[in-house]
Design a protein around this motif. Sequence first.
Motif, mmCIF file in Angstrom:
data_model
loop_
_atom_site.group_PDB
_atom_site.id
_atom_site.type_symbol
_atom_site.label_atom_id
_atom_site.label_comp_id
_atom_site.label_asym_id
_atom_site.label_seq_id
_atom_site.Cartn_x
_atom_site.Cartn_y
_atom_site.Cartn_z
ATOM 1 N N SER A 231 13.220 -0.780 7.696
ATOM 2 C CA SER A 231 12.500 -1.215 8.415
ATOM 3 C C SER A 231 13.656 -2.251 8.417
ATOM 4 C CB SER A 231 10.959 -1.819 8.284
ATOM 5 O OG SER A 231 11.181 -2.600 7.104
ATOM 6 N N VAL A 232 14.358 -3.411 8.634
ATOM 7 C CA VAL A 232 15.297 -4.658 9.096
ATOM 8 C C VAL A 232 14.132 -5.407 10.021
ATOM 9 C CG1 VAL A 232 17.366 -5.509 9.820
ATOM 10 C CG2 VAL A 232 17.113 -3.301 8.912
ATOM 11 N N ASP A 233 14.015 -6.209 9.088
ATOM 12 C CA ASP A 233 13.506 -8.494 9.508
ATOM 13 C C ASP A 233 14.448 -8.326 10.877
ATOM 14 O OD1 ASP A 233 11.543 -6.879 8.565
ATOM 15 O OD2 ASP A 233 11.327 -8.336 7.039
ATOM 16 N N MET A 234 14.426 -8.944 11.669
ATOM 17 C CA MET A 234 14.762 -10.033 12.582
ATOM 18 C C MET A 234 14.980 -10.931 13.004
ATOM 19 S SD MET A 234 17.379 -7.913 14.623
ATOM 20 C CE MET A 234 17.371 -6.068 12.930
ATOM 21 N N GLU A 235 14.942 -12.272 13.369
ATOM 22 C CA GLU A 235 14.662 -13.169 14.513
ATOM 23 C C GLU A 235 15.079 -13.613 15.396
ATOM 24 O OE1 GLU A 235 11.261 -15.639 12.165
ATOM 25 O OE2 GLU A 235 13.367 -16.314 12.214
ATOM 26 N N ILE A 236 14.901 -13.690 16.702
ATOM 27 C CA ILE A 236 15.950 -14.316 17.799
ATOM 28 C C ILE A 236 15.314 -15.877 18.252
ATOM 29 C CG2 ILE A 236 16.595 -13.801 20.158
ATOM 30 C CD1 ILE A 236 14.919 -11.153 20.163
ATOM 31 N N LEU A 237 16.405 -16.279 17.511
ATOM 32 C CA LEU A 237 16.265 -18.099 18.048
ATOM 33 C C LEU A 237 17.178 -18.647 19.930
ATOM 34 C CD1 LEU A 237 17.744 -18.892 14.637
ATOM 35 C CD2 LEU A 237 15.694 -18.205 14.804
ATOM 36 N N THR A 238 15.624 -18.469 20.207
ATOM 37 C CA THR A 238 15.885 -19.172 21.880
ATOM 38 C C THR A 238 15.714 -20.599 21.258
ATOM 39 O OG1 THR A 238 13.558 -19.552 22.104
ATOM 40 C CG2 THR A 238 14.852 -17.276 22.328
ATOM 41 N N ALA A 239 16.302 -21.497 22.700
ATOM 42 C CA ALA A 239 15.723 -22.723 22.682
ATOM 43 C C ALA A 239 14.544 -23.340 21.645
ATOM 44 C CB ALA A 239 16.504 -23.625 24.099
ATOM 45 N N THR A 240 13.553 -22.538 22.378
ATOM 46 C CA THR A 240 12.069 -23.180 21.936
ATOM 47 C C THR A 240 10.961 -22.528 21.290
ATOM 48 O OG1 THR A 240 11.558 -21.681 23.850
ATOM 49 C CG2 THR A 240 12.214 -23.953 24.637
ATOM 50 N N ALA A 241 11.805 -21.001 20.325
ATOM 51 C CA ALA A 241 10.861 -20.459 19.966
ATOM 52 C C ALA A 241 11.874 -19.521 18.720
ATOM 53 C CB ALA A 241 10.051 -19.284 20.663
ATOM 54 N N ALA A 242 11.352 -18.767 17.145
ATOM 55 C CA ALA A 242 11.794 -17.782 17.420
ATOM 56 C C ALA A 242 10.558 -16.556 16.868
ATOM 57 C CB ALA A 242 11.894 -18.684 15.371
#
Length: 217
Positions: A131-142
């Motif tokens: 498994s590979v974890d990540m986060e999308i960083l938007t203007a209002t949330a991760a």
Amino acid sequence: MSAKRILPHLFVVLTLLSAYSMTAPAADFSTPRGRVQDSVNRVLDILRDPNLDREARWQQIAVVVKDGFDFRSMSQSVLATQWKKATLEERDLFTQYFSQYIEQVYREKIEAYAGQEIVYGKETMDAGLASVDMEILTATAAIPLTFKLRSNNGNWFAYDVVIEGVSLVANYRGTFAAISRNEGMDGIMADIQQRVARYRERHGETPGGTVTAPETR
């Protein structure tokens, strides 16, 4: 989160990872993260190619999607017990139509990329699974996301994606389980073919053509 909400996020993530990997060292194909980075980097290269029209661009992206995802394992997991009951022909047809349907949703959302950033988390491997974890960083949330991968003869293929704690495979498993209770495998095949047929009506073709899934043990 519904499957319709998961898939748009997923293709944005693929594009984001592509942008990230453009400045990263050459991918190590022996690792899950390296495999993901290589696949999505190819997607971004295609999107940036000024010599490709929209249709040619999608045909090339479809090849990358085919190479990076194990649609046969995904289909087996989605159908669950119905996979054992299905004939070999039904398994092959479902895999073909399911992969086309996933590509269809990708195609409709691929232009959603708007410059968001990506942050990698941990990579885990155990007995041929990873498994590979990540986060999308938007203007209002991760937005947390995890790619699930399986090793097949030393190559890594994605077989599931978990977005905000919701599995893509589990989402569709629930959808087709409800159909199978009332209509069995015939109902499932009718449903997935109708999904692709609706795409054909809108665009005059099926996305990516016939997809052959990688063999798994």
